[in-house]
Write a protein that holds these residues in place. Structure first.
Motif, PDB file in Angstrom:
ATOM      1  N   LEU A 130      -6.749  -1.064   4.377  1.00  0.00           N
ATOM      2  CA  LEU A 130      -6.017  -0.493   5.508  1.00  0.00           C
ATOM      3  C   LEU A 130      -5.443  -1.630   6.361  1.00  0.00           C
ATOM      4  CD1 LEU A 130      -5.512   2.403   6.388  1.00  0.00           C
ATOM      5  CD2 LEU A 130      -7.400   2.186   8.011  1.00  0.00           C
ATOM      6  N   LYS A 131      -6.271  -2.674   6.558  1.00  0.00           N
ATOM      7  CA  LYS A 131      -5.818  -3.842   7.324  1.00  0.00           C
ATOM      8  C   LYS A 131      -4.653  -4.530   6.605  1.00  0.00           C
ATOM      9  CE  LYS A 131     -10.195  -5.084   9.511  1.00  0.00           C
ATOM     10  NZ  LYS A 131     -11.353  -5.968   9.253  1.00  0.00           N
ATOM     11  N   TRP A 132      -4.748  -4.590   5.295  1.00  0.00           N
ATOM     12  CA  TRP A 132      -3.689  -5.211   4.493  1.00  0.00           C
ATOM     13  C   TRP A 132      -2.379  -4.451   4.702  1.00  0.00           C
ATOM     14  CZ3 TRP A 132      -0.807  -8.433   2.044  1.00  0.00           C
ATOM     15  CH2 TRP A 132       0.008  -8.041   0.980  1.00  0.00           C
ATOM     16  N   TYR A 133      -2.462  -3.141   4.701  1.00  0.00           N
ATOM     17  CA  TYR A 133      -1.250  -2.345   4.887  1.00  0.00           C
ATOM     18  C   TYR A 133      -0.740  -2.415   6.324  1.00  0.00           C
ATOM     19  CZ  TYR A 133      -1.423  -0.330   0.237  1.00  0.00           C
ATOM     20  OH  TYR A 133      -1.400  -0.171  -1.116  1.00  0.00           O
ATOM     21  N   LEU A 134      -1.637  -2.721   7.256  1.00  0.00           N
ATOM     22  CA  LEU A 134      -1.225  -2.837   8.665  1.00  0.00           C
ATOM     23  C   LEU A 134      -0.904  -4.281   9.019  1.00  0.00           C
ATOM     24  CD1 LEU A 134      -3.791  -0.391  10.280  1.00  0.00           C
ATOM     25  CD2 LEU A 134      -1.350  -0.015   9.960  1.00  0.00           C
ATOM     26  N   PHE A 135      -0.738  -5.119   8.008  1.00  0.00           N
ATOM     27  CA  PHE A 135      -0.360  -6.531   8.172  1.00  0.00           C
ATOM     28  C   PHE A 135      -1.402  -7.333   8.939  1.00  0.00           C
ATOM     29  CE2 PHE A 135       3.439  -3.838   8.262  1.00  0.00           C
ATOM     30  CZ  PHE A 135       4.023  -4.210   7.057  1.00  0.00           C
ATOM     31  N   MET A 136      -2.646  -6.900   8.929  1.00  0.00           N
ATOM     32  CA  MET A 136      -3.673  -7.605   9.681  1.00  0.00           C
ATOM     33  C   MET A 136      -4.373  -8.666   8.851  1.00  0.00           C
ATOM     34  SD  MET A 136      -5.021  -4.285  11.694  1.00  0.00           S
ATOM     35  CE  MET A 136      -6.469  -4.965  12.481  1.00  0.00           C
ATOM     36  N   VAL A 137      -4.239  -8.601   7.542  1.00  0.00           N
ATOM     37  CA  VAL A 137      -4.768  -9.680   6.699  1.00  0.00           C
ATOM     38  C   VAL A 137      -3.622 -10.199   5.825  1.00  0.00           C
ATOM     39  CG1 VAL A 137      -7.172  -8.928   6.672  1.00  0.00           C
ATOM     40  CG2 VAL A 137      -5.587  -7.999   4.984  1.00  0.00           C
ATOM     41  N   LYS A 138      -3.739 -11.436   5.440  1.00  0.00           N
ATOM     42  CA  LYS A 138      -2.616 -12.071   4.745  1.00  0.00           C
ATOM     43  C   LYS A 138      -2.633 -11.854   3.239  1.00  0.00           C
ATOM     44  CE  LYS A 138      -0.243 -14.825   7.718  1.00  0.00           C
ATOM     45  NZ  LYS A 138      -0.965 -14.984   8.955  1.00  0.00           N
ATOM     46  N   GLU A 139      -3.845 -11.868   2.685  1.00  0.00           N
ATOM     47  CA  GLU A 139      -3.941 -11.805   1.232  1.00  0.00           C
ATOM     48  C   GLU A 139      -4.542 -10.478   0.776  1.00  0.00           C
ATOM     49  OE1 GLU A 139      -3.070 -13.885  -1.397  1.00  0.00           O
ATOM     50  OE2 GLU A 139      -1.835 -14.816   0.168  1.00  0.00           O
ATOM     51  N   PRO A 140      -3.901  -9.833  -0.168  1.00  0.00           N
ATOM     52  CA  PRO A 140      -4.503  -8.602  -0.702  1.00  0.00           C
ATOM     53  C   PRO A 140      -5.586  -8.943  -1.713  1.00  0.00           C
ATOM     54  CG  PRO A 140      -2.458  -9.076  -1.816  1.00  0.00           C
ATOM     55  CD  PRO A 140      -2.629 -10.173  -0.809  1.00  0.00           C
TER      56      PRO A 140
END
Lengths: 362, 235
Positions: free
Chosen positions: B118-128
């Motif tokens: 969810l954070k990945w989709y909300l641009f809160m983390v850099k690497e998937p």
């Protein structure tokens, strides 16, 4: 002793000779053979007629108006020879205390034998004060008479579902019969009003065969409510062909095209209008050029416009239907995706050009 | 749990071929047949509720509404039978085939992965993170919007179909209760079924977008995986 069919026939001046001829003829027409004739005669001589008590709750009497217009069988025959309508405040001659005394008499004399026909429904708010009869709330009268009856016939949409008086917000808390009387079989004969022939046929069936007609999942007699208006509609070929009236006065309307686009509720309404029709089979709403409004369906007042197929869904606020809710949701999701894609592209472009936004700079 | 297994599998395979066989042939075939069925169902369904402009001429020579409804029902059978086949494949297929039916809701780690995604989709983390099958968030969404949605559409749809077949028909006996549950007036059921179509449309939008985006952003194949069955890892 309850009067038999034979007693009534004799009282109406029919000779025993004619009566026996009738029995023989009936046996022959049913293909039962000569031996059955005396048995039919015996049944008619000895089987007591079932008394019927007809109560009126919160209603408009359209069911009674409909009932007295029955052509097959004529209501006269039903009332005078087939059933013993002991109490019906609209049709009976007695009034006041005399009338109320009959109720007590039927209840005691025919305990567990009489059919209770209920037109309209009891309002339950304010202890039932919104429908007052003979000095007491209707709901009391209903419960009292239901306690000793054999079965209940719920006439019309009022008694079956609640109808207009139970429409939102239902200030009087008008409640259909089956939710008030839960310990007796309730036969629902919905419609606003029900078709006269359907009403008399249900009564005749119960009296002739001494059993309930086969009911569908919703408690309606399957023989009349087993199919939708749409299934037997004479305009159905136009539906299948894709020929619709688009407005009330267009070419399609004049040519008798399908009224589906005008909001006809035929495809969701279980009733016999398209086969039995009304007024001795003269016509029915769709034949007269107006779509079915689904008057025999539960809560038809509260299920959105009569003139639209994709009707409002109340849970989503005023005037919102599946298409509006859905298209709005799809638009929001689409916009969200576009925005998300844009941000993604931006973030990616930044990473590629080496511009790394540091935490402190944000 | 699954993610760990996936990671292990990916790691082991990545060292060798950088590709993992995820979706077996029957599952891939089902996916595309199902996609086609949904497309047909949505388009014909839309026009059943709001028919095309009226035709003129003799009704005996036309059958437009009849064909639209026929296509809808035919596609519905394909969709429903396909769904049964898909359940069968979940039982006999590999563990990826079970993902959209069984959620490891008691697994804390799985939930943390859901939030990570969810954070990945909300641009809160850099690497998937990389997953061989569905990522946990995708798995959750697939379950809620596809699996639950498909069951809902099959029940409401066949309940309405049973009305046309008539009382006592197989569809009426198996699914007719659903109309009674909603109060008995099938007008309500029509509206709810139509709403299901719009929910499905929203699902398809997100599903296609997420597949394309992850294909690019996560540096692993998604779209070609559903064609070839192999998931390629680009780094």
């Amino acid at each position: 002793m309850i009067e038999t069919f034979y007693d009534v026939l004799r009282r109406q001046g029919i000779t025993r000779r004619s009566f026996l001829k009738f029995c023989s003829l009936t046996a022959t027409s049913l293909g039962l053979g000569a031996a059955a004739a005396p048995r039919i005669a015996h049944a008619l001589e000895s089987k007591p007629r079932t008394p019927v008590v007809w109560l009126h709750g919160l209603e408009c009497t359209c069911c009674t108006e409909s009932f007295i217009r029955s052509a097959h069988p004529l209501t006269k025959d039903v009332i005078l020879s087939m059933l013993s309508l002991d109490y019906d405040d609209t049709l009976m001659a007695a009034a006041g205390h005399q009338a109320e005394a009959i109720l007590k008499e039927v209840k005691e004399k025919y305990k567990g034998q009489y059919i209770l026909a209920v037109e309209g429904n009891p309002p339950l708010n304010e202890d039932g004060m919104y429908c007052f009869q003979g000095g007491r709330p209707f709901v009391e009268k209903l419960k009292e008479m239901a306690a000793d009856c054999k079965a209940i016939i719920a006439w019309g949409s009022c008694a079956s579902w609640g109808c207009v008086q139970a429409a939102k917000p239902n200030p009087t808390r008008a409640t259909p019969v089956h939710k008030v009387i839960t310990d007796k079989p309730v036969i629902k004969v919905p419609g606003c009003p029900p078709i006269p022939e359907v009403m008399t046929a249900v009564v005749t069936y119960m009296l002739s065969f001494e059993r309930m007609p086969t009911l569908d999942r919703m408690g309606r007699p399957a023989m009349f409510y087993g199919q939708r208006i749409h299934d037997k509609c004479y305009r159905r070929p136009h539906f299948d062909a894709g020929q619709f009236a688009e407005t009330w006065d267009d070419e399609g309307a004049r040519k008798g095209y399908c009224l589906y686009k005008m909001g006809c509720k035929g495809p969701t309404t279980y009733n016999a209008c398209s086969t039995v029709r009304w007024n001795e089979g003269v016509s029915f709403p769709i034949q007269s050029g107006h779509g079915c409004i689904g008057c025999s369906e539960d809560g038809f007042w509260d299920k959105g416009s009569f003139y639209s197929r994709v009707t409002d869904i109340k849970q989503f606020g005023i005037e919102a239907n599946a298409d509006k809710v859905g298209a709005t949701a799809a638009a929001v999701v689409g916009a969200g995706i576009a925005a998300h894609a844009a941000v993604t592209a931006l973030a990616r472009a930044r990473n590629k050009t080496g511009i790394d936004v540091k935490q402190g700079e944000q | 749990m699954l993610a760990e297994q996936d990671a292990f599998e990916a790691e082991r395979n990545a060292r060798m071929v950088k590709a993992v066989y995820v979706y077996e042939a029957p599952l891939r075939l089902w996916h595309w047949v199902n996609a086609l069925a949904i497309t047909v169902l949505a388009i014909t369904g839309y026009f059943i509720g709001k028919p095309l402009p009226s035709l003129s001429g003799d009704p005996s020579e036309q059958y437009l509404m009849g064909w639209i409804r026929f296509l809808h029902f035919a596609a519905a059978y394909v969709f429903a039978i396909g769904f049964i086949g898909r359940i069968y494949w979940a039982i006999v297929g590999n563990h990826h085939a079970r993902q959209i039916f069984l959620l490891p809701i008691l697994n804390r780690h799985w939930w943390s992965e859901v939030f990570y995604e969810l954070k990945w989709y909300l641009f809160m983390v850099k690497e998937p993170k990389k997953y061989v099958g569905h990522n946990p968030l995708a798995q959750l969404m697939m379950f809620l919007f596809f699996t639950v949605g498909a069951v809902y559409m099959i029940i409401t749809g066949f309940a309405l179909y049973g009305e046309g077949l008539g009382v006592g028909s197989w569809a009426d006996q198996m699914f007719g209760w659903a109309i009674a549950v909603l109060g008995g007036n099938s007008m309500q059921m029509h509206s709810m079924h139509r709403l299901g179509m719009w929910v499905t449309l929203c699902f398809v939008l997100v599903h296609v977008y997420a597949a394309i985006r992850e294909d690019i952003m996560s540096r692993q194949s998604l779209i070609s995986t559903m064609i070839s069955g192999w998931r390629m890892f680009k780094d």
